[in-house]
Design an enzyme around this catalytic site. Structure first.
Site, PDB file in Angstrom:
ATOM      1  N   HIS A  82     -15.645  12.918  15.777  1.00  0.00           N
ATOM      2  CA  HIS A  82     -14.534  12.023  16.093  1.00  0.00           C
ATOM      3  C   HIS A  82     -13.785  12.591  17.289  1.00  0.00           C
ATOM      4  O   HIS A  82     -13.529  13.784  17.355  1.00  0.00           O
ATOM      5  CB  HIS A  82     -13.600  11.908  14.884  1.00  0.00           C
ATOM      6  CG  HIS A  82     -12.562  10.848  15.055  1.00  0.00           C
ATOM      7  ND1 HIS A  82     -12.801   9.533  14.727  1.00  0.00           N
ATOM      8  CD2 HIS A  82     -11.303  10.892  15.536  1.00  0.00           C
ATOM      9  CE1 HIS A  82     -11.721   8.820  15.000  1.00  0.00           C
ATOM     10  NE2 HIS A  82     -10.794   9.620  15.489  1.00  0.00           N
ATOM     11  N   ASP A 161      -3.950   3.464   6.469  1.00  0.00           N
ATOM     12  CA  ASP A 161      -3.900   3.971   7.846  1.00  0.00           C
ATOM     13  C   ASP A 161      -3.804   2.819   8.837  1.00  0.00           C
ATOM     14  O   ASP A 161      -3.055   2.872   9.802  1.00  0.00           O
ATOM     15  CB  ASP A 161      -5.120   4.840   8.151  1.00  0.00           C
ATOM     16  CG  ASP A 161      -5.178   5.182   9.639  1.00  0.00           C
ATOM     17  OD1 ASP A 161      -4.239   5.845  10.114  1.00  0.00           O
ATOM     18  OD2 ASP A 161      -6.102   4.733  10.327  1.00  0.00           O
ATOM     19  N   ARG A 168       3.285   2.464  13.599  1.00  0.00           N
ATOM     20  CA  ARG A 168       3.570   3.622  14.470  1.00  0.00           C
ATOM     21  C   ARG A 168       3.495   3.215  15.932  1.00  0.00           C
ATOM     22  O   ARG A 168       4.279   3.657  16.764  1.00  0.00           O
ATOM     23  CB  ARG A 168       2.569   4.751  14.196  1.00  0.00           C
ATOM     24  CG  ARG A 168       2.838   5.500  12.903  1.00  0.00           C
ATOM     25  CD  ARG A 168       1.652   6.375  12.531  1.00  0.00           C
ATOM     26  NE  ARG A 168       1.344   7.364  13.544  1.00  0.00           N
ATOM     27  CZ  ARG A 168       0.128   7.870  13.758  1.00  0.00           C
ATOM     28  NH1 ARG A 168      -0.893   7.491  13.016  1.00  0.00           N
ATOM     29  NH2 ARG A 168      -0.070   8.761  14.692  1.00  0.00           N
ATOM     30  N   SER A 183      -3.928  10.481   9.859  1.00  0.00           N
ATOM     31  CA  SER A 183      -4.568   9.214  10.209  1.00  0.00           C
ATOM     32  C   SER A 183      -6.070   9.431  10.452  1.00  0.00           C
ATOM     33  O   SER A 183      -6.918   8.726   9.901  1.00  0.00           O
ATOM     34  CB  SER A 183      -3.884   8.655  11.465  1.00  0.00           C
ATOM     35  OG  SER A 183      -4.657   7.668  12.070  1.00  0.00           O
ATOM     36  N   LYS A 187      -9.466   8.670   7.441  1.00  0.00           N
ATOM     37  CA  LYS A 187     -10.630   7.820   7.710  1.00  0.00           C
ATOM     38  C   LYS A 187     -11.925   8.617   7.579  1.00  0.00           C
ATOM     39  O   LYS A 187     -12.932   8.132   7.069  1.00  0.00           O
ATOM     40  CB  LYS A 187     -10.533   7.221   9.116  1.00  0.00           C
ATOM     41  CG  LYS A 187      -9.491   6.115   9.198  1.00  0.00           C
ATOM     42  CD  LYS A 187      -9.319   5.599  10.595  1.00  0.00           C
ATOM     43  CE  LYS A 187      -8.589   6.581  11.465  1.00  0.00           C
ATOM     44  NZ  LYS A 187      -7.800   6.056  12.544  1.00  0.00           N
TER      45      LYS A 187
HETATM   46  N1  URA Z   1      -6.578   8.301  16.426  1.00  0.00           N
HETATM   47  C1  URA Z   1      -6.329   7.889  15.153  1.00  0.00           C
HETATM   48  O1  URA Z   1      -7.227   7.427  14.454  1.00  0.00           O
HETATM   49  N2  URA Z   1      -5.079   8.019  14.686  1.00  0.00           N
HETATM   50  C2  URA Z   1      -4.059   8.531  15.399  1.00  0.00           C
HETATM   51  O2  URA Z   1      -2.960   8.629  14.895  1.00  0.00           O
HETATM   52  C3  URA Z   1      -4.316   8.950  16.726  1.00  0.00           C
HETATM   53  C4  URA Z   1      -5.614   8.822  17.215  1.00  0.00           C
END
Ligand code: URA
Length: 452
Positions: A82, A161, A168, A183, A187
């Site tokens: 990621h 999220d 946010r 966050s 995931k």
């Molecule tokens: N990527 C994400 O999935 N969440 C964040 O808060 C920032 C970048």
């Protein structure tokens, strides 16, 4: 329990319990806590922070807010990667096929682009027929048979999220360590991989602007990994310049395929891009089951690193990763002929050559501005529901440290919106600063942090 009391507690920097954090996440996800209270809570967290325990509670509450993907029917260690987001980051598109061609199962959920940052799913969507909207069963089937699947986050995966991120985004509370770490990790935990490599971007095109902030975020996510029994390693990489030669969608797909076609050392491939792909793949191989084999019992860590790099290079040189790219595209419904024939990808109506307007050496660039110029051309979106233009984007011919001359070819703009070309050109050129002497350029790999 009352939301008012929890907001008040965080306002006075008091530690929240696991139960209180779960109350907030569950209440907001199901709708019993309104946006205005959640916004106040997020701002209190932004101002006063959360400690390790609170951050883990927040992550786990968000991860468990929807489906938890069970990948246990796929044998071996499932790896994932990621990136925290940047400009021109198409790394997954080259990494996935390379990793799968080595027999390592890679189960990936990706996102769409927002603001100046691009998203892997938008890039993949530019391939005719390709659909990342696939069921959990099909996702698992593709990882089992092809070795790599990249799906868009379904509405049932970490829904908390999704809802919190949207809030946010409009309440200036994105850039907080605990909120970003929870966050991303919620995931990753919900999507089931055992070993996760995080590419934490650092610089003026990323959320984290400097190395110490990037390191703090990396440590925060590694700690969540440790406490949730996932193997998490981090790379900190430079985002003070767009990654590679392209920023957009279909043009980034082409650049990612070119690396698989021509190899890491080809002059047709940008060095910073090939370095990131090589190191991400190497680190993922080290986290996989490849070295958990008697054959490597007496192999030192240094030897494993060299061997991992060797096999990554070999699978590309032997054309196996390119073949895997075709299989992966076909498995998700796409036309795999694009690998041999780029004319099958969407084409922009207007192709405009930008020449440079000064003499000197490229000294610095406001990377976010390059992302915004690409967005204006149609390649990105400011709001989640906006459509993007797969053919739009920017091809760059010069990088930091390069000599530039007035009137020299600098970039190509691709768009279907003729009226925006001049404005995008000015924005792109104004993003660059030149100097009289060439300054030394930064290595794209800043640090690699492995869990011990
Ligand atoms: N990527 C994400 O999935 N969440 C964040 O808060 C920032 C970048």
């Amino acid at each position: 329990m009352r939301m008012y009391d929890i907001i008040d507690k965080k306002k006075y920097k008091k530690k929240l319990s696991d139960e209180e954090i779960r109350f907030v996440v569950d209440g907001y996800t199901e709708g019993s806590i309104p946006d205005y209270q959640m916004a106040a809570f997020l701002m209190a967290v932004w101002c006063n922070g959360m400690d390790e325990e609170e951050t883990l509670s927040l992550t786990m509450a968000m991860a468990h807010s929807g489906d938890m993907l069970d990948l246990s029917m796929i044998p071996g260690t499932k790896v994932d990667k990621h990136s925290t987001g940047g400009v021109g980051d198409k790394t997954t598109l080259s990494v996935g096929p390379i990793i799968a061609s080595l027999g390592i199962p890679m189960a990936k959920m990706s996102g769409r682009g927002l603001g100046h940052t691009g998203g892997t799913i938008d890039k993949l969507d530019s391939i005719p027929g390709f659909s990342s909207d696939i069921s959990d069963e099909r996702f698992i089937e593709i990882v089992k048979t092809v070795g790599f699947c990249d799906a868009s986050q379904t509405k049932d995966l970490a829904p908390a999220d999704k809802k919190i991120y949207a809030l946010r985004d409009v309440t200036a509370t994105v850039d907080d360590y605990s909120l970003i770490a929870s966050s991303i990790m919620s995931k990753k935990i919900a999507s089931g991989a055992d070993a996760i490599l995080l590419d934490v971007k650092c610089g003026n095109g990323a959320f984290m602007q400097d190395v110490s902030s990037a390191r703090k975020l990396a440590e925060c996510m590694m700690n969540i990994g440790k406490l949730s029994n996932r193997q998490v390693n981090c790379m900190i990489t430079d985002m003070n310049e767009p990654l590679g030669n392209t920023v957009g969608n279909s043009i980034e797909v082409i650049e990612a395929i070119d690396l698989l076609k021509y190899g890491f050392d080809s002059d047709k491939v940008d060095k910073r891009y090939s370095d990131i792909v090589l190191y991400v793949c190497r680190e993922m191989v080290l986290m996989s089951d490849i070295f958990k084999n008697e054959k490597y019992e007496n192999t030192t860590e240094e030897e494993k690193i060299l061997e991992a790099e060797r096999i990554v290079r070999e699978t590309v040189e032997q054309g196996k990763a390119l073949q895997k790219m075709k299989e992966f595209i076909a498995a998700e419904g796409g036309d795999s002929n694009v690998v041999n024939d780029y004319s099958l990808l969407p084409k922009a109506k207007y192709i405009y050559e930008v020449t440079f307007d000064r003499d000197g050496y490229l000294d610095s660039v406001d990377t976010k501005e390059v992302g915004m110029a690409s967005l204006m051309l149609g390649a990105g979106r400011l709001k989640k529901e906006e459509e993007i233009d797969s053919a739009a984007g920017i091809r760059l011919y010069k990088h930091l440290g390069d000599k530039v001359n007035k009137g020299e070819k600098f970039a190509t703009l691709y768009t279907n919106k003729e009226e925006i070309i001049k404005e995008a050109e000015v924005r792109l050129l104004n993003a660059y600063k030149v100097s009289e002497k060439a300054n030394s350029t930064k290595n794209v790999i800043i640090d690699i942090i492995r869990q011990v």
